[in-house]
Design a protein around this motif. Structure first.
Motif, mmCIF file in Angstrom:
data_model
loop_
_atom_site.group_PDB
_atom_site.id
_atom_site.type_symbol
_atom_site.label_atom_id
_atom_site.label_comp_id
_atom_site.label_asym_id
_atom_site.label_seq_id
_atom_site.Cartn_x
_atom_site.Cartn_y
_atom_site.Cartn_z
ATOM 1 N N ARG A 143 47.111 28.269 32.770
ATOM 2 C CA ARG A 143 46.677 28.686 34.109
ATOM 3 C C ARG A 143 46.087 30.092 34.073
ATOM 4 N NH1 ARG A 143 51.693 26.911 35.516
ATOM 5 N NH2 ARG A 143 52.330 29.000 36.189
ATOM 6 N N ILE A 144 46.699 30.973 33.270
ATOM 7 C CA ILE A 144 46.136 32.315 33.105
ATOM 8 C C ILE A 144 44.725 32.221 32.540
ATOM 9 C CG2 ILE A 144 46.295 34.428 31.724
ATOM 10 C CD1 ILE A 144 48.216 34.473 34.001
ATOM 11 N N HIS A 145 44.531 31.304 31.604
ATOM 12 C CA HIS A 145 43.224 31.185 30.951
ATOM 13 C C HIS A 145 42.124 30.795 31.922
ATOM 14 C CE1 HIS A 145 40.184 30.363 27.962
ATOM 15 N NE2 HIS A 145 40.056 29.132 28.419
ATOM 16 N N TYR A 146 42.377 29.798 32.770
ATOM 17 C CA TYR A 146 41.266 29.310 33.596
ATOM 18 C C TYR A 146 41.232 29.909 35.004
ATOM 19 C CZ TYR A 146 44.465 25.879 35.814
ATOM 20 O OH TYR A 146 45.492 25.267 36.499
ATOM 21 N N SER A 147 42.331 30.571 35.440
ATOM 22 C CA SER A 147 42.305 31.113 36.807
ATOM 23 C C SER A 147 43.101 32.399 36.973
ATOM 24 C CB SER A 147 42.857 30.069 37.787
ATOM 25 O OG SER A 147 44.260 29.886 37.581
ATOM 26 N N LEU A 148 43.587 32.982 35.879
ATOM 27 C CA LEU A 148 44.451 34.163 35.957
ATOM 28 C C LEU A 148 45.691 33.895 36.792
ATOM 29 C CD1 LEU A 148 41.720 36.919 36.520
ATOM 30 C CD2 LEU A 148 42.787 36.247 34.361
ATOM 31 N N ASP A 149 46.013 32.613 36.967
ATOM 32 C CA ASP A 149 47.136 32.169 37.793
ATOM 33 C C ASP A 149 47.000 32.662 39.232
ATOM 34 O OD1 ASP A 149 49.381 30.616 38.155
ATOM 35 O OD2 ASP A 149 50.800 32.194 37.617
ATOM 36 N N LEU A 150 45.742 32.693 39.712
ATOM 37 C CA LEU A 150 45.456 33.163 41.070
ATOM 38 C C LEU A 150 44.822 32.069 41.923
ATOM 39 C CD1 LEU A 150 44.013 36.724 40.292
ATOM 40 C CD2 LEU A 150 46.311 36.152 41.114
ATOM 41 N N GLY A 151 44.963 30.820 41.510
ATOM 42 C CA GLY A 151 44.426 29.726 42.301
ATOM 43 C C GLY A 151 42.912 29.741 42.364
ATOM 44 N N GLN A 152 42.368 29.347 43.521
ATOM 45 C CA GLN A 152 40.916 29.250 43.671
ATOM 46 C C GLN A 152 40.233 30.605 43.566
ATOM 47 O OE1 GLN A 152 39.419 26.293 43.730
ATOM 48 N NE2 GLN A 152 37.446 27.356 43.605
ATOM 49 N N THR A 153 40.912 31.652 44.021
ATOM 50 C CA THR A 153 40.338 32.995 43.883
ATOM 51 C C THR A 153 40.155 33.338 42.412
ATOM 52 O OG1 THR A 153 41.354 33.745 45.949
ATOM 53 C CG2 THR A 153 40.687 35.444 44.367
ATOM 54 N N GLY A 154 41.161 33.009 41.608
ATOM 55 C CA GLY A 154 41.063 33.254 40.177
ATOM 56 C C GLY A 154 39.961 32.450 39.528
ATOM 57 N N MET A 155 39.739 31.222 40.016
ATOM 58 C CA MET A 155 38.649 30.400 39.474
ATOM 59 C C MET A 155 37.305 31.073 39.722
ATOM 60 S SD MET A 155 39.948 27.427 38.232
ATOM 61 C CE MET A 155 38.871 26.031 38.507
#
Length: 395
Positions: A143-155
């Protein structure tokens, strides 16, 4: 004229490369490190949690409908969203469910592991667990890799960063070209060839610069592909696919609408998906399915008789409308217009599966190279900054 133009724009390109690299350094380091680990996340996760993933291979696999019924009997609140129902030999069936339990504050265990021979639940865990215990660590790092574990904002953060990185890859390549040497002359290629080498007998800062430049050149195509595919995976529907459809020819989704519509069971839908893929040159049966929350559609994927992700462009994806039995969307790897192929290549390139085990190893190594490039880039910037400060007159 070309050499003069490069000389004119080079200072601006240097600043663009420098500050883009500094801006993205933290994100690229984290993405590179977690991406390198995530290439083999399934194997690592299995080693860390053998009680969840290991199960004896059944003599006769249970039908998909039977698995769903037995899971429902054991866990009525489970709303299945994905089911990897034909796993590799010796592996448990993986189920992903969305569960809402009123008044419950802790994470709901929504990744379920089933014995493929009986459908019995042999373990569960939350997919959103944190952070470094053996149950949660691989899901957390991914999750950290693809979104920084920030959900859609991270995406969005990762997608925009990948766009900037894609541009920076091109800028970095241009900066390696020798000045005053047109590409049509042999001296251009002779001088450019020297930029691909590392002078081990030079000073430490020069070795750092050579390392930053030469390694990025050797892996330039791979790194550019990772950057572009990062945009595709983070912002597929928002940015990447619309752009591809605008600038490249694409074919519409494959469908089957000639048959008389009628409701179908999940097992019948699986057979329809397998038959559709077979008519388009893929003899394997699907091993996984995504289920729509309202029960309207089933998307079958991972067409593989041994349950292992195939190399190359991946496997077909076939969507069946359970209310009508019609194929509403079919994607066949390697088939379609140029735009379709460009969209298809992004996930297997990013994961390395396009080249099998060798491709995955290259991507794993490339993730570590990204970490090295960010560190050496900061070292080069810091050294130049110190030299500039030393040249400034004191006030």
């Amino acid at each position: 004229m070309a050499a003069l133009t490069l000389k004119t724009v080079r200072p601006a390109l240097v600043r663009l490369h420098r500050y883009t690299g500094l801006l993205l350094s933290g994100i690229l380091f984290v993405a590179g490190l977690t991406g390198s680990i995530s290439v083999f996340r399934t194997e690592i996760d299995t080693a860390l949690n053998p009680d969840l993933f290991h199960a004896p291979a059944p003599a006769h696999p249970l039908p998909l409908s039977t698995l769903l019924a037995r899971l429902k009997a054991q866990r009525p609140e489970a709303q299945v969203t994905a089911l990897l129902y034909r796993p590799p030999a010796g592996h448990a069936i993986e189920v992903y469910s969305s569960e809402t339990v009123a008044g419950r504050k802790e994470l709901v265990e929504n990744e379920i592991f089933l014995d493929p021979a009986t459908g019995r639940i042999q373990g569960m865990r939350p997919t959103e667990g944190c952070c470094f215990n053996h149950r949660a660590v691989m899901s957390f790092l991914y999750r950290i890799h693809y979104s920084l574990d920030l959900g859609q904002t991270g995406m969005w953060i990762m997608g925009v960063s990948a766009m900037l990185w894609s541009i920076d890859c091109v800028v970095g390549l241009i900066l390696t070209f020798p000045l005053h040497q047109p590409a049509r002359r042999q001296t251009f290629w002779q001088k450019w060839g020297k930029t691909w080498t590392i002078g081990l007998r030079r000073s430490s800062i020069r070795i750092t610069f050579d390392l930053h430049r030469a390694v990025s050149l050797w892996l330039w195509l791979v790194l550019l592909g990772i950057a572009i595919s990062g945009v595709a995976l983070a912002l597929e529907d928002e940015v990447f696919n619309p752009v591809v459809r605008t600038i490249l020819p694409t074919d519409p989704p494959m469908t089957v609408t000639q048959v008389t519509p009628h409701p179908v069971t999940i097992d019948q839908a699986e057979s329809l998906a397998a038959g559709f893929a077979r008519t388009h040159g893929h003899a394997e049966r699907p091993a996984a399915v995504l289920l729509d929350p309202d029960g309207a559609t089933a998307l079958f994927y991972l067409f593989s008789n041994d349950g292992i992700d195939p190399s190359g462009l991946g496997s077909p994806m076939v969507t069946i409308d359970l209310r009508t039995g019609l194929v509403t969307d079919g994607v066949m790897p390697g088939q379609g217009a140029v735009g379709n192929l460009v969209m298809q290549i992004q996930p297997p390139w990013h994961s390395g599966r396009i080249g099998g085990l060798a491709g995955r190893l290259v991507i794993c190594l490339s993730g570590l190279v990204v970490c090295m490039l960010t560190v050496t880039g900061i070292m080069i910037w810091q050294r130049k900054r110190q030299a500039m400060q030393m040249r400034l007159p004191s006030l």
